[in-house]
Design an enzyme around this catalytic site. Sequence first.
Site, PDB file in Angstrom:
ATOM      1  N   LYS A  10       0.858  -1.196   0.000  1.00  0.00           N
ATOM      2  CA  LYS A  10       0.000   0.000   0.000  1.00  0.00           C
ATOM      3  C   LYS A  10       0.890   1.241   0.000  1.00  0.00           C
ATOM      4  O   LYS A  10       2.045   1.214   0.437  1.00  0.00           O
ATOM      5  CB  LYS A  10      -0.937   0.007   1.214  1.00  0.00           C
ATOM      6  CG  LYS A  10      -0.252   0.036   2.590  1.00  0.00           C
ATOM      7  CD  LYS A  10       0.120   1.421   3.095  1.00  0.00           C
ATOM      8  CE  LYS A  10       0.895   1.385   4.410  1.00  0.00           C
ATOM      9  NZ  LYS A  10       1.473   2.674   4.794  1.00  0.00           N
ATOM     10  N   PRO A  94       9.669  -4.459   0.060  1.00  0.00           N
ATOM     11  CA  PRO A  94      10.769  -4.185   0.996  1.00  0.00           C
ATOM     12  C   PRO A  94      10.283  -4.125   2.444  1.00  0.00           C
ATOM     13  O   PRO A  94       9.127  -3.789   2.705  1.00  0.00           O
ATOM     14  CB  PRO A  94      11.329  -2.837   0.538  1.00  0.00           C
ATOM     15  CG  PRO A  94      10.556  -2.409  -0.643  1.00  0.00           C
ATOM     16  CD  PRO A  94       9.501  -3.409  -0.945  1.00  0.00           C
ATOM     17  N   LEU A  99       5.389   0.538   3.419  1.00  0.00           N
ATOM     18  CA  LEU A  99       4.534   0.006   2.348  1.00  0.00           C
ATOM     19  C   LEU A  99       3.597  -1.098   2.852  1.00  0.00           C
ATOM     20  O   LEU A  99       2.919  -1.746   2.052  1.00  0.00           O
ATOM     21  CB  LEU A  99       5.404  -0.526   1.202  1.00  0.00           C
ATOM     22  CG  LEU A  99       6.309   0.512   0.522  1.00  0.00           C
ATOM     23  CD1 LEU A  99       7.252  -0.160  -0.474  1.00  0.00           C
ATOM     24  CD2 LEU A  99       5.491   1.594  -0.171  1.00  0.00           C
ATOM     25  N   GLY A 101       4.210  -4.063   4.303  1.00  0.00           N
ATOM     26  CA  GLY A 101       4.568  -5.444   3.967  1.00  0.00           C
ATOM     27  C   GLY A 101       4.100  -6.477   4.970  1.00  0.00           C
ATOM     28  O   GLY A 101       3.465  -7.477   4.604  1.00  0.00           O
ATOM     29  N   ASP A 136      -2.573  -1.339  10.368  1.00  0.00           N
ATOM     30  CA  ASP A 136      -2.805  -1.274   8.914  1.00  0.00           C
ATOM     31  C   ASP A 136      -3.471  -2.536   8.364  1.00  0.00           C
ATOM     32  O   ASP A 136      -3.826  -2.586   7.189  1.00  0.00           O
ATOM     33  CB  ASP A 136      -1.476  -1.071   8.163  1.00  0.00           C
ATOM     34  CG  ASP A 136      -0.996   0.373   8.209  1.00  0.00           C
ATOM     35  OD1 ASP A 136      -1.792   1.260   8.544  1.00  0.00           O
ATOM     36  OD2 ASP A 136       0.198   0.608   7.912  1.00  0.00           O
TER      37      ASP A 136
END
Length: 283
Positions: A10, A94, A99, A101, A136
């Site tokens: 994201k 990464p 982001l 992950g 998240d």
Amino acid sequence: MALLEKAPAKINLSLDVLGKRNDGYHNVEMIMTTVDLADRIELSPLEQDKIIISLESRYVPNDERNLAYKAAEIFKKKYGIKMGVHIKIEKNIPVSAGLGGGSTDAAAVLRGMNRLWDLNIPIRELAELGATIGSDISFCVYGNTAIARGYGEQIETLASPPPCWVVLAKPDIGVSTRTIFARVKVDELYHPKTNHILEALMEKDFSKLCNNIGNSLEQITQYLHPEVRHIKEAMRQIGAQGVLMSGSGPTVYGLVEHENKARRIYNGMRGFCEEVYLVRLIG
């Protein structure tokens, strides 16, 4: 029989920190969307009542510290699953990058286990379960484009952004979200114009979107890690239209309307850091 789940990364189109809560978390308002950089999750049922995580990454634990493990654990407990599960994670996103992950892997595990045992649990319930282990994860369960409120657990789906390319550039550092939030002083933060971003999404207005994306945490991360600022400046100079740090960083992204220009920016940014990706929005 193995079952596959895609776990897309994201990016934050906005991240606004509104205040500190009594439970130690912060109230936030974040608009997030998914991109087509994804981890690949493979789930297989086990006769024995145990959780096995397999992955090849020296940066990611393969035990109960892993969010995917925690997701499997709370799922089994909540729904009384006495069988075990073997979770293979192919990491492409990464690590410690802003982001999502770890969160998207956990979300993929929740969706995958729901399919693995054919339980037909509503997505809202999976998102609520995910919120108990990471802020998240609720968004990642839904995917696409959404605004997250509260500490990230209240999700409202939104219109998808105008189609465009995204250049992701991650400097060779990891950033701890906890460290960044520990330095937050809400009255000193920049607060993005969330309503303008919502309008841009509704109107599919690429320029308006680029002009209004914003992140309250950017100043703090840039102060601690000046390389984030350098990457941001470089990406702007090379020609990306909308440039922002995602999450608590350190990854910086640039929104680019046309593929040829996006490829030029991607090639240019490879001179600044090793981890550069050219992807599309899928949200």
